[in-house]
Design a protein around this motif. Structure first.
Motif, PDB file in Angstrom:
ATOM      1  N   ALA A  48      -9.134  -7.678  27.016  1.00  0.00           N
ATOM      2  CA  ALA A  48      -8.898  -6.572  27.957  1.00  0.00           C
ATOM      3  C   ALA A  48      -7.617  -6.769  28.757  1.00  0.00           C
ATOM      4  CB  ALA A  48     -10.090  -6.419  28.891  1.00  0.00           C
ATOM      5  N   ALA A  49      -7.215  -8.010  28.999  1.00  0.00           N
ATOM      6  CA  ALA A  49      -6.028  -8.301  29.801  1.00  0.00           C
ATOM      7  C   ALA A  49      -4.749  -8.372  28.968  1.00  0.00           C
ATOM      8  CB  ALA A  49      -6.223  -9.622  30.550  1.00  0.00           C
ATOM      9  N   THR A  50      -4.869  -8.227  27.668  1.00  0.00           N
ATOM     10  CA  THR A  50      -3.727  -8.363  26.766  1.00  0.00           C
ATOM     11  C   THR A  50      -2.982  -7.039  26.637  1.00  0.00           C
ATOM     12  OG1 THR A  50      -4.836 -10.116  25.530  1.00  0.00           O
ATOM     13  CG2 THR A  50      -3.059  -8.962  24.397  1.00  0.00           C
ATOM     14  N   GLY A  51      -1.665  -7.095  26.756  1.00  0.00           N
ATOM     15  CA  GLY A  51      -0.850  -5.904  26.617  1.00  0.00           C
ATOM     16  C   GLY A  51      -0.510  -5.584  25.171  1.00  0.00           C
ATOM     17  N   LEU A  52      -0.432  -6.626  24.324  1.00  0.00           N
ATOM     18  CA  LEU A  52      -0.073  -6.458  22.920  1.00  0.00           C
ATOM     19  C   LEU A  52      -0.566  -7.687  22.161  1.00  0.00           C
ATOM     20  CD1 LEU A  52       1.596  -4.767  20.826  1.00  0.00           C
ATOM     21  CD2 LEU A  52       3.564  -6.201  21.445  1.00  0.00           C
ATOM     22  N   SER A  53      -1.191  -7.458  21.002  1.00  0.00           N
ATOM     23  CA  SER A  53      -1.659  -8.563  20.158  1.00  0.00           C
ATOM     24  C   SER A  53      -0.801  -8.632  18.905  1.00  0.00           C
ATOM     25  CB  SER A  53      -3.121  -8.367  19.744  1.00  0.00           C
ATOM     26  OG  SER A  53      -3.981  -8.525  20.841  1.00  0.00           O
ATOM     27  N   LEU A  54      -0.371  -9.840  18.568  1.00  0.00           N
ATOM     28  CA  LEU A  54       0.428 -10.083  17.368  1.00  0.00           C
ATOM     29  C   LEU A  54      -0.427 -10.858  16.375  1.00  0.00           C
ATOM     30  CD1 LEU A  54       3.699 -11.340  19.121  1.00  0.00           C
ATOM     31  CD2 LEU A  54       2.957  -8.983  18.718  1.00  0.00           C
ATOM     32  N   TYR A  55      -0.500 -10.353  15.141  1.00  0.00           N
ATOM     33  CA  TYR A  55      -1.344 -10.967  14.118  1.00  0.00           C
ATOM     34  C   TYR A  55      -0.566 -11.283  12.862  1.00  0.00           C
ATOM     35  CZ  TYR A  55      -5.714  -9.628  16.457  1.00  0.00           C
ATOM     36  OH  TYR A  55      -6.753  -9.512  17.338  1.00  0.00           O
ATOM     37  N   GLY A  56      -0.905 -12.418  12.250  1.00  0.00           N
ATOM     38  CA  GLY A  56      -0.527 -12.674  10.871  1.00  0.00           C
ATOM     39  C   GLY A  56      -1.551 -11.979   9.975  1.00  0.00           C
ATOM     40  N   ARG A  57      -1.233 -11.868   8.693  1.00  0.00           N
ATOM     41  CA  ARG A  57      -2.070 -11.101   7.778  1.00  0.00           C
ATOM     42  C   ARG A  57      -3.497 -11.610   7.681  1.00  0.00           C
ATOM     43  NH1 ARG A  57      -4.180 -12.170   3.209  1.00  0.00           N
ATOM     44  NH2 ARG A  57      -2.817 -13.957   2.890  1.00  0.00           N
ATOM     45  N   LYS A  58      -3.689 -12.901   7.485  1.00  0.00           N
ATOM     46  CA  LYS A  58      -5.051 -13.422   7.276  1.00  0.00           C
ATOM     47  C   LYS A  58      -5.973 -13.125   8.449  1.00  0.00           C
ATOM     48  CE  LYS A  58      -5.125 -17.416   4.282  1.00  0.00           C
ATOM     49  NZ  LYS A  58      -5.077 -18.881   4.283  1.00  0.00           N
ATOM     50  N   SER A  97       4.253  -9.403   4.630  1.00  0.00           N
ATOM     51  CA  SER A  97       5.073  -8.852   3.549  1.00  0.00           C
ATOM     52  C   SER A  97       4.207  -8.511   2.340  1.00  0.00           C
ATOM     53  CB  SER A  97       6.168  -9.848   3.154  1.00  0.00           C
ATOM     54  OG  SER A  97       5.583 -11.064   2.721  1.00  0.00           O
ATOM     55  N   THR A  98       2.887  -8.675   2.472  1.00  0.00           N
ATOM     56  CA  THR A  98       2.011  -8.455   1.313  1.00  0.00           C
ATOM     57  C   THR A  98       1.067  -7.272   1.460  1.00  0.00           C
ATOM     58  OG1 THR A  98       0.366 -10.019   2.149  1.00  0.00           O
ATOM     59  CG2 THR A  98       2.073 -10.903   0.685  1.00  0.00           C
ATOM     60  N   ILE A  99       0.997  -6.671   2.641  1.00  0.00           N
ATOM     61  CA  ILE A  99       0.184  -5.470   2.800  1.00  0.00           C
ATOM     62  C   ILE A  99       1.110  -4.314   3.158  1.00  0.00           C
ATOM     63  CG2 ILE A  99      -1.964  -6.667   3.390  1.00  0.00           C
ATOM     64  CD1 ILE A  99      -1.437  -6.114   6.334  1.00  0.00           C
ATOM     65  N   ASP A 100       0.643  -3.093   2.940  1.00  0.00           N
ATOM     66  CA  ASP A 100       1.522  -1.957   3.204  1.00  0.00           C
ATOM     67  C   ASP A 100       0.963  -0.963   4.211  1.00  0.00           C
ATOM     68  OD1 ASP A 100      -0.434  -0.784   1.676  1.00  0.00           O
ATOM     69  OD2 ASP A 100       0.865  -0.339  -0.018  1.00  0.00           O
ATOM     70  N   LYS A 101      -0.199  -1.272   4.792  1.00  0.00           N
ATOM     71  CA  LYS A 101      -0.807  -0.344   5.739  1.00  0.00           C
ATOM     72  C   LYS A 101      -1.716  -1.104   6.703  1.00  0.00           C
ATOM     73  CE  LYS A 101      -3.806   3.648   5.969  1.00  0.00           C
ATOM     74  NZ  LYS A 101      -5.078   4.103   5.505  1.00  0.00           N
ATOM     75  N   VAL A 102      -1.716  -0.670   7.970  1.00  0.00           N
ATOM     76  CA  VAL A 102      -2.643  -1.198   8.969  1.00  0.00           C
ATOM     77  C   VAL A 102      -3.206  -0.029   9.768  1.00  0.00           C
ATOM     78  CG1 VAL A 102      -1.589  -3.496   9.160  1.00  0.00           C
ATOM     79  CG2 VAL A 102      -0.769  -1.646  10.614  1.00  0.00           C
ATOM     80  N   ASP A 103      -4.390  -0.227  10.320  1.00  0.00           N
ATOM     81  CA  ASP A 103      -5.056   0.781  11.142  1.00  0.00           C
ATOM     82  C   ASP A 103      -5.391   0.170  12.498  1.00  0.00           C
ATOM     83  OD1 ASP A 103      -5.217   2.855   9.150  1.00  0.00           O
ATOM     84  OD2 ASP A 103      -6.793   1.695   8.180  1.00  0.00           O
TER      85      ASP A 103
END
Length: 194
Positions: A48-58, A97-103
């Motif tokens: 809830a306190a996070t402004g932006l989350s950064l994720y790797g693919r896995k 670089s291995t996926i082409d879409k996120v939701d």
């Protein structure tokens, strides 16, 4: 300027996943059991306190498969419903670089992760969380991580995906918080000395 935080559950011997990407060790009183209510709420409040989350693919694939609809599952507890909604609401950037879409309130970056993280850090906004061993490792080597948050689980798994990556130089840290959770879990939070 945004703060970049690397927060994960970690085994006592330093792994965020055991061999074979096994996360069964990270539960509550045993393999595949949930964390304590207190620890789950702590993680939910962090989201809830996070402004932006950064994720790797896995980790993106794991989190989006579990939390995108967890609040709609039969028997979902109020805590699970709250976490799922909070997770979906946080803007996310997925690096792959291995996926082409996120939701789920996310956008995809296929280019230079370090350059994009540097650009995002320079923006105004709330803190950014980074998750995923490869992505966090690249940010760690580039000196971009401002805070390390470890929730250490009292288990030794003997190998797997390490929390810390190999570094070219030392990173000095200041301990800013410790907290004990049920089941012997220990929160330690460190800020990078600049």
């Amino acid at each position: 300027m945004r703060k970049l935080i690397f927060a994960m559950n970690v085994t006592l011997d330093g792994y965020i996943a055991a061999r074979g990407d096994d996360l069964g060790w990270s539960g509550g009183d045993g393999p595949d059991s949930p964390p304590s209510d207190e620890l789950f709420q702590w993680w939910s409040d962090r989201v809830a306190a996070t402004g932006l989350s950064l994720y790797g693919r896995k980790l993106w694939e794991l989190m989006s498969s579990d939390w995108s609809t967890a609040d709609q599952q039969p028997g979902a507890t109020p805590a699970v419903i709250e976490f799922a909604r909070r997770w979906r609401d946080v803007p996310k950037v997925v690096f792959s670089s291995t996926i082409d879409k996120v939701d789920w309130n996310a956008r995809l970056v296929t280019g230079d992760a370090v350059a994009e993280i540097t650009r995002l850090k320079a923006e105004d906004g709330g803190p950014m969380d980074i998750a995923g061993a490869t992505l966090a490792g690249a940010a760690m080597r580039a000196g971009l991580i401002d805070e390390y948050v470890l929730v250490t689980v009292p288990v030794l798994v003997g190998g797997g995906t390490p929390y810390f990556t190999a570094l070219d130089s030392w990173v000095k840290l200041n301990l800013v918080e410790t907290r004990t959770f049920p089941g012997g879990r220990l929160l330690t939070r460190y800020e990078t000395r600049r």
